[in-house]
Design a protein around this motif. Structure first.
Motif, PDB file in Angstrom:
ATOM      1  N   PHE A  14      -3.024   6.068  -8.945  1.00 30.29           N
ATOM      2  CA  PHE A  14      -3.193   5.424  -7.657  1.00 30.29           C
ATOM      3  C   PHE A  14      -2.943   3.941  -7.819  1.00 30.29           C
ATOM      4  CE2 PHE A  14      -7.476   5.495  -9.473  1.00 30.29           C
ATOM      5  CZ  PHE A  14      -7.902   4.199  -9.300  1.00 30.29           C
ATOM      6  N   ARG A  15      -2.815   3.232  -6.705  1.00 32.36           N
ATOM      7  CA  ARG A  15      -2.480   1.824  -6.761  1.00 32.36           C
ATOM      8  C   ARG A  15      -3.457   1.015  -5.921  1.00 32.36           C
ATOM      9  NH1 ARG A  15      -0.497   3.535 -10.361  1.00 32.36           N
ATOM     10  NH2 ARG A  15       1.670   3.616 -11.022  1.00 32.36           N
ATOM     11  N   LEU A  16      -4.160   0.111  -6.588  1.00 33.93           N
ATOM     12  CA  LEU A  16      -5.047  -0.827  -5.925  1.00 33.93           C
ATOM     13  C   LEU A  16      -4.363  -2.178  -5.989  1.00 33.93           C
ATOM     14  CD1 LEU A  16      -7.917  -1.135  -4.683  1.00 33.93           C
ATOM     15  CD2 LEU A  16      -8.672  -1.844  -6.949  1.00 33.93           C
ATOM     16  N   LEU A  17      -4.057  -2.760  -4.851  1.00 31.61           N
ATOM     17  CA  LEU A  17      -3.254  -3.972  -4.837  1.00 31.61           C
ATOM     18  C   LEU A  17      -4.017  -5.163  -5.393  1.00 31.61           C
ATOM     19  CD1 LEU A  17      -1.554  -3.580  -1.358  1.00 31.61           C
ATOM     20  CD2 LEU A  17      -0.633  -2.993  -3.600  1.00 31.61           C
ATOM     21  N   SER A  18      -3.286  -6.059  -6.027  1.00 31.05           N
ATOM     22  CA  SER A  18      -3.851  -7.296  -6.549  1.00 31.05           C
ATOM     23  C   SER A  18      -4.423  -8.135  -5.418  1.00 31.05           C
ATOM     24  CB  SER A  18      -2.755  -8.081  -7.283  1.00 31.05           C
ATOM     25  OG  SER A  18      -3.132  -9.425  -7.452  1.00 31.05           O
ATOM     26  N   GLU A  19      -5.405  -8.989  -5.771  1.00 25.96           N
ATOM     27  CA  GLU A  19      -5.956  -9.901  -4.769  1.00 25.96           C
ATOM     28  C   GLU A  19      -4.890 -10.858  -4.251  1.00 25.96           C
ATOM     29  OE1 GLU A  19      -7.134  -9.411  -7.760  1.00 25.96           O
ATOM     30  OE2 GLU A  19      -9.307  -9.046  -7.747  1.00 25.96           O
ATOM     31  N   LYS A  20      -3.787 -10.984  -4.989  1.00 27.82           N
ATOM     32  CA  LYS A  20      -2.723 -11.907  -4.588  1.00 27.82           C
ATOM     33  C   LYS A  20      -1.536 -11.195  -3.947  1.00 27.82           C
ATOM     34  CE  LYS A  20      -3.766 -15.754  -7.654  1.00 27.82           C
ATOM     35  NZ  LYS A  20      -3.185 -16.769  -8.576  1.00 27.82           N
ATOM     36  N   GLN A  54       6.433  -4.560  -7.330  1.00 24.15           N
ATOM     37  CA  GLN A  54       7.383  -3.460  -7.185  1.00 24.15           C
ATOM     38  C   GLN A  54       6.736  -2.247  -6.528  1.00 24.15           C
ATOM     39  OE1 GLN A  54       9.323  -2.665 -10.964  1.00 24.15           O
ATOM     40  NE2 GLN A  54       9.614  -4.834 -11.353  1.00 24.15           N
ATOM     41  N   SER A  55       5.478  -1.965  -6.892  1.00 25.61           N
ATOM     42  CA  SER A  55       4.757  -0.845  -6.280  1.00 25.61           C
ATOM     43  C   SER A  55       4.533  -1.091  -4.789  1.00 25.61           C
ATOM     44  CB  SER A  55       3.410  -0.629  -6.975  1.00 25.61           C
ATOM     45  OG  SER A  55       3.576  -0.192  -8.295  1.00 25.61           O
ATOM     46  N   ALA A  56       4.087  -2.301  -4.453  1.00 20.42           N
ATOM     47  CA  ALA A  56       3.839  -2.631  -3.043  1.00 20.42           C
ATOM     48  C   ALA A  56       5.127  -2.519  -2.232  1.00 20.42           C
ATOM     49  CB  ALA A  56       3.262  -4.039  -2.932  1.00 20.42           C
ATOM     50  N   ILE A  57       6.240  -2.979  -2.799  1.00 21.75           N
ATOM     51  CA  ILE A  57       7.533  -2.884  -2.117  1.00 21.75           C
ATOM     52  C   ILE A  57       7.932  -1.418  -1.948  1.00 21.75           C
ATOM     53  CG2 ILE A  57      10.007  -3.314  -2.381  1.00 21.75           C
ATOM     54  CD1 ILE A  57       9.269  -5.970  -3.747  1.00 21.75           C
TER      55      ILE A  57
END
Length: 271
Positions: A14-20, A54-57
């Motif tokens: 799973f992917r937890l996005l960075s605070e940035k 890259q994951s967020a994109i």
């Protein structure tokens, strides 16, 4: 909770996005997605894209392609004055290459759904919890509708499996707030269109040694559904099904996707 999730995200896919890094979904007043905006706050815009970027994109493009909506990614530098001047960007129309321009030019010439104007912002922003873009967009970015940040994506093979809203509270008998109904309705409709569940993870907060901490051994998971044709604040427009409770975070992240994506009888919720 977040630190433990970050330790496990690669192992459990799973992917937890960075605070940035922020993924903003912009909705119109009818709770329909207008476009997706991904922002990344970096040390240098000349650096290579990180794996998190890259994951967020990738996941944002997946959603935008499914719905035929525009997607915009831009990154800007961390600096002391917490302001934005130059950005590096790509859009759903510009291809994979990153380009560079002034932030005003980016929004004026490339983000068709927005206009820029200096707004009279009355509500103060908690600067310790926001990125420079959150502050900048409240001051300058104007669009009809409202925005929602994605807290967490569960994904496999580049495709979104389900989307999670995370809530924390010290209230013992916490229930989802009616004030959040517009967000729940918009996200429920979005997830239905892309064919994935929309879940709410509730994390109780407790006091331990005079410190407030997340109680990660007593989570409660809700499925969120909407009535067909539902509109904001209509009676029974949003439904919350308790999928499980009193479950630890360790137990939760070891479960496979079927635990979260298995179907339940929607007739109760839809009529």
């Amino acid at each position: 909770m977040l630190s433990l999730l970050r330790e496990r995200e690669k192992e459990h896919n799973f992917r937890l996005l960075s605070e940035k890094i922020g993924v903003l979904l912009i909705f119109d007043d009818n709770f329909e997605l207008k476009f997706i905006l991904v922002e990344s706050w970096v040390d240098s815009i000349n650096s290579e894209l990180s794996s998190e970027e890259q994951s967020a994109i990738r996941f944002s493009e997946h959603i935008s392609c499914l719905l035929g909506k525009s997607f915009y990614f831009f990154r800007y530098e961390d600096n002391e004055i917490r302001d934005i001047s130059t950005v590096q960007y790509r859009t759903s129309k510009s291809g994979n290459d990153l380009k560079k321009c002034n932030v005003m030019t980016f929004f004026n010439e490339h983000v068709e759904e927005c206009t820029l104007k200096e707004k009279n912002v009355k509500k103060q922003i908690n600067k310790s919890l926001s990125t420079p873009f959150h502050q900048w967009q409240r001051k300058y970015l104007d669009y009809k509708g409202f925005s929602i940040d994605i807290d967490m994506l569960f994904a496999s093979e580049g495709k979104v499996k389900f989307i999670v809203e995370i809530k924390r509270s010290k209230i013992s008998n916490w229930k989802p707030y009616k004030e959040d109904a517009n967000n729940y309705l918009a996200m429920s409709k979005l997830c239905e269109k892309i064919g994935v569940p929309f879940l709410l993870f509730f994390v109780p907060k407790i006091e331990k040694n005079n410190i407030i901490i997340d109680c990660i051994n007593n989570l409660k998971i809700y499925d969120i559904y909407h009535r067909v044709g539902a509109k904001y604040l209509e009676p029974n427009s949003i439904f919350f099904n308790v999928r499980c409770e009193n479950i630890s975070l360790e137990e939760l992240i070891k479960k496979d996707y079927s635990f979260f994506t298995e179907n339940i009888d929607l007739k109760t919720w839809r009529n």
